[in-house]
Design a protein around this motif. Structure first.
Motif, mmCIF file in Angstrom:
data_model
loop_
_atom_site.group_PDB
_atom_site.id
_atom_site.type_symbol
_atom_site.label_atom_id
_atom_site.label_comp_id
_atom_site.label_asym_id
_atom_site.label_seq_id
_atom_site.Cartn_x
_atom_site.Cartn_y
_atom_site.Cartn_z
ATOM 1 N N GLY A 62 -0.972 -13.180 2.066
ATOM 2 C CA GLY A 62 0.286 -12.454 1.919
ATOM 3 C C GLY A 62 1.404 -13.188 1.203
ATOM 4 N N LYS A 64 3.947 -13.960 -1.525
ATOM 5 C CA LYS A 64 4.546 -13.064 -2.511
ATOM 6 C C LYS A 64 4.247 -13.515 -3.935
ATOM 7 N N LEU A 81 -6.321 -8.911 1.413
ATOM 8 C CA LEU A 81 -5.457 -9.555 2.393
ATOM 9 C C LEU A 81 -6.282 -9.977 3.603
ATOM 10 N N LEU A 86 -3.103 -10.312 9.190
ATOM 11 C CA LEU A 86 -2.482 -9.013 9.427
ATOM 12 C C LEU A 86 -2.428 -8.701 10.920
ATOM 13 N N ILE A 139 3.807 -2.484 8.830
ATOM 14 C CA ILE A 139 3.153 -3.647 8.215
ATOM 15 C C ILE A 139 1.856 -3.207 7.530
ATOM 16 N N TRP A 140 1.050 -2.416 8.230
ATOM 17 C CA TRP A 140 -0.228 -1.969 7.666
ATOM 18 C C TRP A 140 -0.020 -1.050 6.478
ATOM 19 N N ARG A 142 2.578 -0.972 4.458
ATOM 20 C CA ARG A 142 3.141 -1.744 3.358
ATOM 21 C C ARG A 142 2.079 -2.557 2.633
ATOM 22 N N ASN A 143 1.065 -2.994 3.365
ATOM 23 C CA ASN A 143 0.017 -3.839 2.778
ATOM 24 C C ASN A 143 -1.289 -3.083 2.523
ATOM 25 N N TRP A 144 -1.269 -1.780 2.667
ATOM 26 C CA TRP A 144 -2.510 -1.007 2.643
ATOM 27 C C TRP A 144 -3.308 -1.195 1.353
ATOM 28 N N ARG A 146 -3.695 -3.744 -0.316
ATOM 29 C CA ARG A 146 -4.404 -5.028 -0.268
ATOM 30 C C ARG A 146 -5.403 -5.079 0.892
ATOM 31 N N VAL A 147 -5.404 -4.040 1.723
ATOM 32 C CA VAL A 147 -6.359 -3.972 2.831
ATOM 33 C C VAL A 147 -7.601 -3.179 2.434
#
Length: 230
Positions: A62, A64, A81, A86, A139-140, A142-144, A146-147
């Motif tokens: 994660g 930046k 990620l 996470l 959180i999930w 926002r990062n989806w 990359r998941v």
């Protein structure tokens, strides 16, 4: 570290690769006072110039600008990620009493067979927990992006990209090396100390990573056109 007459706090970053034999290799060590897109582009470009020809999957935690730098230098790389990071970030918002139940519901998301099913389970998690723990689903979400690469792969590959624990294990060993020192005179002093420590750590890496043969069979199919004959 002492820098221009002052003592400054700097971060030390490590990159570890797993080669086609399943063996871990420390690819580099970088010291930075500030991080950003330019710094990460320098790091990834250095890896390329030093001989890392291709990256199938990069598991990152994660930072930046780091995923974008990887994709700029290795456009075919999938940036994933770290699921464990996470989870830890998610559970930071949860009391000890509720952790077990919420962790079990989060597991339903990352163990889903497909990205569509995972998103459905994330929606179910939101419906159940957003009243008290909306920060987790944010959180999930926002990062989806990359998941979801995680769900493109079968279980054999998922096992080896699930976490960056290999690096965290090294970090723990390196912290033991520096814990009795209040500061260092130069960046080079830190680099030399860590280099010697890493040499000792790497001597213990005598076997391929766990479940490598099964993962390699899948990699051979998944990345057939990019696999170099040995």
């Amino acid at each position: 570290m002492r820098d221009a007459g002052a003592v400054r706090v700097k971060a030390v970053y490590l990159a570890i690769g797993v080669n086609l034999e399943g063996n871990k290799e420390v690819l580099g060590l970088w010291i930075a006072q500030t991080e950003g897109a330019k710094f990460w582009l320098h790091v990834v470009t250095e890896l390329k110039n030093r001989g890392v020809q291709d990256i199938f999957i990069a598991c990152v935690d994660g930072l930046k600008g780091f995923p974008e730098a990887i994709e700029a230098v290795y456009p075919k790389a999938a940036v994933q990620l770290c699921i464990v990071h996470l989870l830890r970030n998610s559970l930071n918002f949860v009391s000890w009493k509720m952790r077990k139940e919420i962790a079990a519901d989060l597991k339903l998301i990352y163990t889903a067979a497909t990205a569509d099913l995972a998103e459905q389970r994330l929606s179910e998690f939101e419906a159940k927990w957003d009243k008290d723990y909306q920060s987790i689903s944010l959180i999930w979400r926002r990062n989806w992006a990359r998941v979801i690469p995680f769900f493109d792969y079968p279980p054999e590959i998922r096992k080896v990209i699930y976490t960056t624990n290999a690096i965290e294990s090294i970090n723990m060993s390196l912290r033991k090396v520096i814990k009795t020192r209040s500061s260092f005179p130069t960046d080079d002093a830190v680099s030399k100390l860590f280099y010697l420590a890493l040499r000792n750590i790497c001597k213990k890496w005598t076997m391929p990573i766990r479940d490598w043969k099964a993962a390699l069979n899948r990699f051979t199919i998944q990345f057939e056109e990019r696999m170099k004959p040995s």
